[in-house]
Design a protein around this motif. Structure first.
Motif, PDB file in Angstrom:
ATOM      1  N   MET A   1      69.027  35.362 -75.626  1.00  0.00           N
ATOM      2  CA  MET A   1      68.006  34.393 -75.224  1.00  0.00           C
ATOM      3  C   MET A   1      67.607  34.580 -73.766  1.00  0.00           C
ATOM      4  N   LEU A   2      68.591  34.856 -72.931  1.00  0.00           N
ATOM      5  CA  LEU A   2      68.286  35.091 -71.524  1.00  0.00           C
ATOM      6  C   LEU A   2      67.397  36.313 -71.353  1.00  0.00           C
ATOM      7  N   LEU A   3      67.702  37.374 -72.118  1.00  0.00           N
ATOM      8  CA  LEU A   3      66.862  38.567 -72.044  1.00  0.00           C
ATOM      9  C   LEU A   3      65.444  38.278 -72.550  1.00  0.00           C
ATOM     10  N   PHE A   4      65.336  37.491 -73.611  1.00  0.00           N
ATOM     11  CA  PHE A   4      64.020  37.175 -74.150  1.00  0.00           C
ATOM     12  C   PHE A   4      63.197  36.352 -73.153  1.00  0.00           C
ATOM     13  N   VAL A   5      63.845  35.360 -72.556  1.00  0.00           N
ATOM     14  CA  VAL A   5      63.135  34.534 -71.577  1.00  0.00           C
ATOM     15  C   VAL A   5      62.708  35.378 -70.374  1.00  0.00           C
ATOM     16  N   THR A   6      63.579  36.269 -69.954  1.00  0.00           N
ATOM     17  CA  THR A   6      63.229  37.144 -68.835  1.00  0.00           C
ATOM     18  C   THR A   6      62.033  38.012 -69.178  1.00  0.00           C
ATOM     19  N   TYR A   7      62.030  38.519 -70.420  1.00  0.00           N
ATOM     20  CA  TYR A   7      60.893  39.331 -70.842  1.00  0.00           C
ATOM     21  C   TYR A   7      59.613  38.503 -70.892  1.00  0.00           C
ATOM     22  N   GLN A   8      59.686  37.320 -71.455  1.00  0.00           N
ATOM     23  CA  GLN A   8      58.477  36.512 -71.613  1.00  0.00           C
ATOM     24  C   GLN A   8      57.901  36.047 -70.268  1.00  0.00           C
ATOM     25  N   LEU A   9      58.779  35.563 -69.412  1.00  0.00           N
ATOM     26  CA  LEU A   9      58.292  34.938 -68.183  1.00  0.00           C
ATOM     27  C   LEU A   9      58.063  35.924 -67.048  1.00  0.00           C
ATOM     28  N   TRP A  10      58.684  37.068 -67.118  1.00  0.00           N
ATOM     29  CA  TRP A  10      58.534  37.984 -65.980  1.00  0.00           C
ATOM     30  C   TRP A  10      57.966  39.331 -66.402  1.00  0.00           C
ATOM     31  N   TRP A  11      58.624  40.003 -67.338  1.00  0.00           N
ATOM     32  CA  TRP A  11      58.200  41.349 -67.648  1.00  0.00           C
ATOM     33  C   TRP A  11      56.838  41.377 -68.351  1.00  0.00           C
ATOM     34  N   SER A  12      56.564  40.385 -69.212  1.00  0.00           N
ATOM     35  CA  SER A  12      55.260  40.365 -69.884  1.00  0.00           C
ATOM     36  C   SER A  12      54.120  40.195 -68.878  1.00  0.00           C
ATOM     37  N   ASN A  13      54.350  39.420 -67.839  1.00  0.00           N
ATOM     38  CA  ASN A  13      53.323  39.260 -66.806  1.00  0.00           C
ATOM     39  C   ASN A  13      53.109  40.564 -66.035  1.00  0.00           C
ATOM     40  N   VAL A  14      54.203  41.255 -65.762  1.00  0.00           N
ATOM     41  CA  VAL A  14      54.083  42.520 -65.033  1.00  0.00           C
ATOM     42  C   VAL A  14      53.250  43.508 -65.840  1.00  0.00           C
ATOM     43  N   ARG A  15      53.565  43.659 -67.112  1.00  0.00           N
ATOM     44  CA  ARG A  15      52.823  44.605 -67.937  1.00  0.00           C
ATOM     45  C   ARG A  15      51.364  44.172 -68.111  1.00  0.00           C
ATOM     46  N   ALA A  16      51.121  42.865 -68.332  1.00  0.00           N
ATOM     47  CA  ALA A  16      49.752  42.385 -68.538  1.00  0.00           C
ATOM     48  C   ALA A  16      48.901  42.579 -67.296  1.00  0.00           C
TER      49      ALA A  16
END
Length: 426
Positions: A225-240
């Motif tokens: 869950m921590l990895l998923f939240v990190t992906y959603q809130l941080w990494w997805s913004n970086v890629r977008a």
């Protein structure tokens, strides 16, 4: 104080015959600790003389008088003449005192008898350690956990030290820690059945194993869950942001090169750039509202397909409808709720800049309320046809339960040849 040893007669050589015809090696000696000759066996008297008629037998100690600590010793005086080996001294033989000899326990001196301190009694059997004493010491050492004194020489002591301490090599190496705790003294070793029961008792039970599995499952779930939240809130913004920035640069390069695009765009194809100066938002606009092809790439989607098709900015009348993420994936519409009346919303195309001013907001509405995209949108306050813009996003934040709507009205169309509008310069 012991008696002085009498000197031999002047001129009597060792081995010569003394008085009474006895050789020197066999004659009696009148002094402290003198031999008494060979009677019923050689005996050591430990005193100058013995009681008359009391022969010293083999293996027997001569009787010794008790020491009188209160006796007063007379002052010492030198004898008038050295005693000879004859006379009274020669008469003392075979344990019989000579006439006129001092009593047992009294040393002969010229000025009178002197009491003599008796020697400490010794073991008449042996002076070595007894086997019973060694066994007793060994048992006592076992009780207190100390090394057992080992009889014998250095080699025997070294072997005993190795047995006690478990040392290695010449110098030992110190005691070693046993692999298993030593059992109490006198306690019987465990039987095979008892050993198996003890081994089973040390194994964790089913409840312990189940709790461990549940704990590991919770930990794994928490990490995922921590990895998923990190992906959603941080990494997805970086890629977008990376993808949206790349799409905007390509559009500007095409426009600068004079490359024209047809009036109808394919789904996912970018054709404009939206600017919201107050929110510092710059994002490309692509055809369609596909989540994977448009919105998740950080771009703003145009309602241009099916029953939700809306007008383009260059249309004479109509409602230009747009959708964008409020959270994650670039989140271009995250703060559109902060817009107030009069705030500029600029749409840049290949030919012109279209400037809108914010007029109204609908904080919450159902996702199925498509009337907000009508040519004259309901709830916007507009009553006549015109050139309008509608921004839609999810609300509350981090959910998609409701929709937030912002409307604006076009106030200026500025060709690109005339430069940027004032809304983008100030």
């Amino acid at each position: 104080m012991t008696a002085l040893r009498p000197e031999r007669e002047s001129g009597a050589a060792y081995g010569d015959a003394a008085e009474h015809g006895s050789p020197y090696g066999q004659q009696s000696y009148d002094g402290s600790g003198a031999w008494q000759g060979q009677g019923q066996g050689e005996g050591w008297s430990g005193h100058p003389a013995h009681t008359a008629g009391a022969p010293v037998g083999q293996g027997q100690r001569a009787p010794q008088p008790a020491y009188d600590a209160t006796a007063v010793l007379p002052p010492y005086q030198e004898p008038a003449a050295a005693p000879s080996y004859g006379g009274a001294a020669a008469a003392v033989s075979y344990g019989v005192a000579a006439p006129g000899a001092p009593a047992p326990g009294v040393a002969a001196r010229a000025d009178g008898p002197v009491p003599v301190v008796p020697a400490a009694p010794q073991d008449s059997e042996t002076v070595a350690l007894r086997a019973a004493d060694i066994e007793e010491a060994r048992r006592a050492a076992d009780r207190v956990g100390e090394p057992v004194p080992s009889p014998g020489g250095r080699a025997a002591r070294r072997k005993a030290a190795k047995r006690q301490g478990g040392g290695h090599g010449r110098h030992g190496g110190g005691p070693q820690t046993p692999e298993k705790p030593a059992r109490a003294a006198g306690e019987a070793p465990l039987s095979r059945v008892e050993a198996r029961r003890a081994a089973r008792a040390q194994k964790p039970g089913a409840a312990v194993i189940a709790s461990r599995l549940v704990g590991e499952l919770f930990i794994t779930t928490g990490v995922l869950m921590l990895l998923f939240v990190t992906y959603q809130l941080w990494w997805s913004n970086v890629r977008a942001h990376q993808e949206a920035g790349s799409a905007a640069r390509h559009l500007q390069q095409d426009w600068a090169s004079g490359k024209r695009e047809p009036g109808v765009f394919a789904p996912g194809q970018g054709f404009a750039i939206i600017h919201i100066p107050k929110l510092d938002v710059v994002a490309p606009i692509a055809e369609g509202t596909s989540k994977t092809d448009v919105l998740d790439k950080g771009m703003v989607g145009h309602y241009g397909e099916g029953g939700l098709k809306t007008a383009m900015p260059d249309a004479k009348t109509g409602n230009f409808g747009l959708a964008g993420h409020r959270n994650t994936h670039g989140e271009p519409f995250r703060y559109i709720n902060r817009l107030q009346k009069g705030d500029a919303i600029v749409v840049e195309t290949q030919d012109a800049y279209y400037v809108y001013r914010m007029t109204s907001i609908l904080p919450v509405t159902s996702p199925s309320n498509t009337s907000v995209l009508d040519p004259i949108p309901k709830g916007s306050g507009f009553t006549t046809p015109g050139r309008y813009i509608t921004l839609t996003t999810c609300t509350p934040e981090f959910t998609s339960k409701y929709r937030l709507i912002v409307w604006g009205k076009m106030v200026e169309v500025r060709p690109r040849s005339k430069g940027k509008p004032d809304a983008l310069i100030s």
